[in-house]
Scaffold this motif. Sequence first.
Motif, short mmCIF file in Angstrom:
data_model
loop_
_atom_site.label_atom_id
_atom_site.label_comp_id
_atom_site.label_asym_id
_atom_site.label_seq_id
_atom_site.Cartn_x
_atom_site.Cartn_y
_atom_site.Cartn_z
N PRO A 12 42.41 40.24 9.00
CA PRO A 12 42.02 39.72 10.14
C PRO A 12 41.46 40.42 11.25
CG PRO A 12 44.47 39.44 9.68
CD PRO A 12 44.11 40.21 8.63
N ASP A 13 41.22 41.89 10.85
CA ASP A 13 40.58 42.71 11.77
C ASP A 13 39.09 42.88 11.50
OD1 ASP A 13 40.94 44.26 9.60
OD2 ASP A 13 41.86 45.94 10.74
N GLY A 14 38.64 41.98 10.34
CA GLY A 14 37.48 42.41 9.76
C GLY A 14 37.03 43.32 8.72
N THR A 15 38.17 44.04 8.69
CA THR A 15 37.96 45.07 7.40
C THR A 15 38.40 44.66 6.02
OG1 THR A 15 40.40 45.90 7.55
CG2 THR A 15 38.82 47.03 8.93
N MET A 16 37.88 45.06 4.95
CA MET A 16 37.83 44.31 3.55
C MET A 16 38.64 45.47 2.55
SD MET A 16 34.39 42.51 3.13
CE MET A 16 34.81 41.71 1.77
N ALA A 17 39.27 44.82 1.62
CA ALA A 17 40.03 45.74 0.53
C ALA A 17 40.05 44.93 -0.64
CB ALA A 17 41.45 45.73 0.95
N VAL A 18 40.30 45.59 -1.64
CA VAL A 18 40.29 45.12 -3.18
C VAL A 18 41.74 45.26 -3.59
CG1 VAL A 18 37.93 45.16 -3.41
CG2 VAL A 18 39.16 47.05 -4.03
N ASN A 19 42.10 44.15 -4.47
CA ASN A 19 43.35 44.39 -5.16
C ASN A 19 43.42 43.85 -6.59
OD1 ASN A 19 46.15 44.59 -5.91
ND2 ASN A 19 46.93 44.04 -4.09
N GLY A 20 43.42 44.67 -7.49
CA GLY A 20 43.37 44.23 -8.95
C GLY A 20 44.64 44.49 -9.82
N ARG A 21 45.87 45.02 -9.05
CA ARG A 21 46.93 45.35 -9.63
C ARG A 21 47.53 44.25 -10.41
NH1 ARG A 21 47.93 47.57 -4.47
NH2 ARG A 21 49.33 45.98 -4.14
N PRO A 22 48.21 44.33 -11.46
CA PRO A 22 48.88 42.96 -12.40
C PRO A 22 49.83 42.37 -11.54
CG PRO A 22 48.67 45.17 -13.88
CD PRO A 22 48.36 45.47 -12.26
N GLU A 23 50.63 42.84 -10.87
CA GLU A 23 51.39 42.19 -10.12
C GLU A 23 50.72 41.39 -9.03
OE1 GLU A 23 51.80 46.40 -8.15
OE2 GLU A 23 51.23 45.37 -10.27
N TYR A 24 49.79 41.91 -8.35
CA TYR A 24 48.91 40.91 -7.29
C TYR A 24 48.23 39.72 -8.05
CZ TYR A 24 45.73 39.54 -3.69
OH TYR A 24 45.26 38.79 -3.05
N VAL A 25 47.82 40.01 -9.27
CA VAL A 25 47.13 39.06 -9.96
C VAL A 25 47.87 37.49 -10.09
CG1 VAL A 25 45.86 38.29 -11.98
CG2 VAL A 25 45.93 40.77 -11.20
N ARG A 26 49.16 37.78 -10.44
CA ARG A 26 49.93 36.50 -10.48
C ARG A 26 50.26 36.17 -9.18
NH1 ARG A 26 53.41 34.78 -13.99
NH2 ARG A 26 52.88 36.27 -15.85
N LEU A 27 50.66 36.69 -8.18
CA LEU A 27 51.01 36.20 -6.93
C LEU A 27 49.72 35.71 -6.35
CD1 LEU A 27 52.63 39.33 -5.21
CD2 LEU A 27 53.51 37.19 -5.72
#
Length: 325
Positions: free
Chosen positions: A86-101
């Motif tokens: 929401p604050d305009g910053t960005m991140a990435v997430n490729g963790r297996p548990e996150y893929v499913r979520l």
Amino acid sequence: MKRRNLGDLSVSAIGLGCMSMTPIYGTPDAQESIFTIHHALDHGIDLIDSSDAYAFGKNEDLIARAIADRRDKVVLATKFGNLRNPDGTMAVNGRPEYVRLACEASLRRLGTDVIDLYYIHRIDPNVPIEDTIGAMVDLKTEGKIRHLGLSKAAPDTLRRAHAVHPIAALQTEYSLWTRDVETELLALCKSLGTGFVAYSPLGRGFLTGLLDSPDALAENDRRRDHPRFAPENMTANAALIATLTTLAREQGCAPAQLALAWVLTRGDYIVPIPGTSKRKWLDQNIAALDITLSEQTLAELDQVFSFGAAAGTRYPAAQMKSLHL
């Protein structure tokens, strides 16, 4: 509608990028966006492209409304892993548990039980690509996705991912003024049997010839933050558009159609996904499929739009660092 293959997935020769159907390049009309999706499907365009990052999931919500009664006509593509805070910053997430979520959340928003083409939107440098792909393979085994894709991935990342499971499509930017994928990625995709999905084939609208200054952009248009749309770079890039406009006039078409027709000549495994939220521009894009470019026109375009010809980078500096990992 002409068709092409992304791996073993058959799709329309052009797709519909839906990012601009929710606020990013200004504020679009939601109902016209839905009509545009219907218009695309009625004219044989079945590849509909979204991401959970577009408007924090609201883009997928809109697509769900549009395809609720015609899901069987759609090759539905969406992405995960590109986090917009929401604050305009960005991140990435490729963790297996996150893929499913992420997948399960997209399925709920899209109102479907399966995603036809599921991409990792940005590559997570802190997670081995093999682990991310492994989680996607599990989702495919469970019937939640049908085909795997990568977005903005480097050649070595594609090779490693493909060694785990065939990758149907690699999606990244490709147009007359963004040609870096020609150095290695296009040939690699062809050799692996991976389709290439070209986003922003019209240079985020600049190659239409309809944007002559930042004043043409809405105040909440994210392109105002992109270096190529800075006043000095738009002025420098105007010479490119002047030539494109002249060649288009000789061809008897609009500059956007010439730019899109050029992408279509680059290989039958390449599927451009021009984005629009308006039916009139969609019709113009569809007509580009019937344009045949002469060798002379192709040579002139290649000379004018040589590698690196455009002034300014594709994204702001922070975002450039997350590309092609």
